[in-house]
Design a protein around this motif. Structure first.
Motif, PDB file in Angstrom:
ATOM      1  N   ILE A  57       0.826  -1.212   0.000  1.00 34.42           N
ATOM      2  CA  ILE A  57       0.000   0.000   0.000  1.00 34.42           C
ATOM      3  C   ILE A  57       0.858   1.258   0.000  1.00 34.42           C
ATOM      4  N   PHE A  58       1.807   1.342   0.912  1.00 39.55           N
ATOM      5  CA  PHE A  58       2.533   2.598   1.070  1.00 39.55           C
ATOM      6  C   PHE A  58       3.607   2.803   0.004  1.00 39.55           C
ATOM      7  N   PHE A  59       4.186   1.721  -0.512  1.00 38.01           N
ATOM      8  CA  PHE A  59       5.075   1.898  -1.653  1.00 38.01           C
ATOM      9  C   PHE A  59       4.281   2.262  -2.898  1.00 38.01           C
ATOM     10  N   ALA A  60       3.067   1.743  -3.025  1.00 39.05           N
ATOM     11  CA  ALA A  60       2.206   2.120  -4.150  1.00 39.05           C
ATOM     12  C   ALA A  60       1.852   3.606  -4.083  1.00 39.05           C
ATOM     13  N   ILE A  61       1.526   4.097  -2.886  1.00 41.58           N
ATOM     14  CA  ILE A  61       1.216   5.523  -2.727  1.00 41.58           C
ATOM     15  C   ILE A  61       2.444   6.363  -3.067  1.00 41.58           C
ATOM     16  N   LEU A  62       3.605   5.923  -2.624  1.00 40.00           N
ATOM     17  CA  LEU A  62       4.847   6.636  -2.944  1.00 40.00           C
ATOM     18  C   LEU A  62       5.078   6.676  -4.454  1.00 40.00           C
ATOM     19  N   ILE A  63       4.960   5.531  -5.105  1.00 38.87           N
ATOM     20  CA  ILE A  63       5.185   5.467  -6.557  1.00 38.87           C
ATOM     21  C   ILE A  63       4.148   6.308  -7.300  1.00 38.87           C
ATOM     22  N   LEU A 100       2.546  -5.075  -6.689  1.00 38.33           N
ATOM     23  CA  LEU A 100       2.981  -3.697  -6.468  1.00 38.33           C
ATOM     24  C   LEU A 100       2.589  -2.806  -7.648  1.00 38.33           C
ATOM     25  N   LEU A 101       2.708  -3.309  -8.868  1.00 35.52           N
ATOM     26  CA  LEU A 101       2.321  -2.527 -10.046  1.00 35.52           C
ATOM     27  C   LEU A 101       0.825  -2.254 -10.070  1.00 35.52           C
ATOM     28  N   ILE A 102       0.027  -3.251  -9.701  1.00 39.57           N
ATOM     29  CA  ILE A 102      -1.428  -3.069  -9.663  1.00 39.57           C
ATOM     30  C   ILE A 102      -1.804  -1.983  -8.661  1.00 39.57           C
ATOM     31  N   CYS A 103      -1.239  -2.074  -7.466  1.00 43.34           N
ATOM     32  CA  CYS A 103      -1.534  -1.074  -6.429  1.00 43.34           C
ATOM     33  C   CYS A 103      -1.019   0.304  -6.831  1.00 43.34           C
ATOM     34  N   SER A 104       0.164   0.341  -7.442  1.00 40.17           N
ATOM     35  CA  SER A 104       0.749   1.621  -7.855  1.00 40.17           C
ATOM     36  C   SER A 104      -0.075   2.283  -8.951  1.00 40.17           C
ATOM     37  N   LEU A 105      -0.614   1.484  -9.871  1.00 42.62           N
ATOM     38  CA  LEU A 105      -1.475   2.029 -10.920  1.00 42.62           C
ATOM     39  C   LEU A 105      -2.719   2.654 -10.305  1.00 42.62           C
ATOM     40  N   GLY A 106      -3.297   1.971  -9.304  1.00 37.89           N
ATOM     41  CA  GLY A 106      -4.458   2.538  -8.614  1.00 37.89           C
ATOM     42  C   GLY A 106      -4.125   3.856  -7.949  1.00 37.89           C
ATOM     43  N   PHE A 129     -12.685  10.604  -7.581  1.00 37.52           N
ATOM     44  CA  PHE A 129     -11.267  10.935  -7.437  1.00 37.52           C
ATOM     45  C   PHE A 129     -10.989  11.885  -6.278  1.00 37.52           C
ATOM     46  N   LYS A 130     -11.998  12.648  -5.865  1.00 38.00           N
ATOM     47  CA  LYS A 130     -11.813  13.490  -4.673  1.00 38.00           C
ATOM     48  C   LYS A 130     -11.444  12.627  -3.476  1.00 38.00           C
ATOM     49  N   TYR A 131     -12.098  11.468  -3.368  1.00 39.91           N
ATOM     50  CA  TYR A 131     -11.838  10.557  -2.249  1.00 39.91           C
ATOM     51  C   TYR A 131     -10.957   9.372  -2.661  1.00 39.91           C
ATOM     52  N   ARG A 132     -10.316   9.478  -3.815  1.00 38.56           N
ATOM     53  CA  ARG A 132      -9.306   8.514  -4.267  1.00 38.56           C
ATOM     54  C   ARG A 132      -9.795   7.064  -4.155  1.00 38.56           C
ATOM     55  N   PHE A 133     -10.850   6.762  -4.904  1.00 43.30           N
ATOM     56  CA  PHE A 133     -11.473   5.445  -4.797  1.00 43.30           C
ATOM     57  C   PHE A 133     -10.765   4.353  -5.598  1.00 43.30           C
ATOM     58  N   THR A 134      -9.893   4.727  -6.533  1.00 42.21           N
ATOM     59  CA  THR A 134      -9.271   3.680  -7.352  1.00 42.21           C
ATOM     60  C   THR A 134      -8.463   2.718  -6.494  1.00 42.21           C
ATOM     61  N   LEU A 135      -7.594   3.259  -5.644  1.00 44.08           N
ATOM     62  CA  LEU A 135      -6.787   2.398  -4.781  1.00 44.08           C
ATOM     63  C   LEU A 135      -7.662   1.635  -3.793  1.00 44.08           C
TER      64      LEU A 135
END
Length: 197
Positions: A57-63, A100-106, A129-135
């Motif tokens: 989760i957190f590496f995906a948010i970073l990426i 990781l790629l799937i989560c990062s894309l989200g 997208f205001k509430y960032r629902f993709t991830l």
């Protein structure tokens, strides 16, 4: 890591992440933004080295934030450095590149959709997208996949599913993030003993 510590760290990291952003963006208070950002970075670093799902989760948010060029302040840079330093010092679990790629894309889609003026005229997408629902959707699907896998033993090649409990932890993170935004002005005024505007 015990479940109640996971819950506490997810909650605190979500709260501090938003608080740091608001201190920097709304009050131009770099000192407070840096302090709360570094605390957030340390917490998510500890989560990432202690829990595989948190690492995704957190590496995906970073990426996602890096790719979308949303790391745009000194508080972001120091938060990133604190996070990465903890993971380098304490060591990371093995991560599936596919997951990781799937989560990062989200996370990336959330960042480019958030505050996007081209989407503001579409009520659904603006809210999404205001509430960032993709991830959120990605994490729910991976968590449900993990639950099905625990019941049936079925798996997908190269994909690490998440624990079903991770859905709950991520909800705590997101709710704390939003609560921080709603309560920021009151807390900030309390910290500095300011009078309301």
């Amino acid at each position: 890591m015990e479940y109640y510590i996971l819950a506490l760290f997810y909650s605190l990291s979500g709260f501090l992440m938003k608080f740091s952003d608001d201190a920097f963006d709304e009050r131009l208070d770099k000192k407070l933004a840096i302090i709360t950002g570094i605390l957030c970075g340390v917490l998510i670093g500890i989560l990432a080295v202690s829990n595989l799902d948190a690492a995704y989760i957190f590496f995906a948010i970073l990426i996602g934030t890096l790719l979308s060029k949303k790391i745009d302040g000194v508080h972001h840079i120091l938060t990133l450095l604190a996070f990465v330093s903890i993971t380098l010092i304490m060591g990371l679990p093995f991560l599936s590149i596919s997951t990781l790629l799937i989560c990062s894309l989200g996370a990336y889609l959330d960042e480019i959709g958030n505050d996007n003026p081209d989407l503001e005229k579409y009520r659904f997408w603006n809210f999404f997208f205001k509430y960032r629902f993709t991830l959120k959707v990605v994490i729910v699907l991976l968590g449900l996949g993990g639950y099905i896998q625990s019941l049936t033993g079925l798996s997908l090649p190269y994909i690490d599913f998440l624990s079903i409990s991770t859905i709950f932890y991520f909800i705590l993170f997101e709710v704390s993030y939003e609560l921080s935004g709603y309560s920021f002005s009151r807390i900030y005024q309390g910290i500095y003993n300011l009078k309301p505007n």
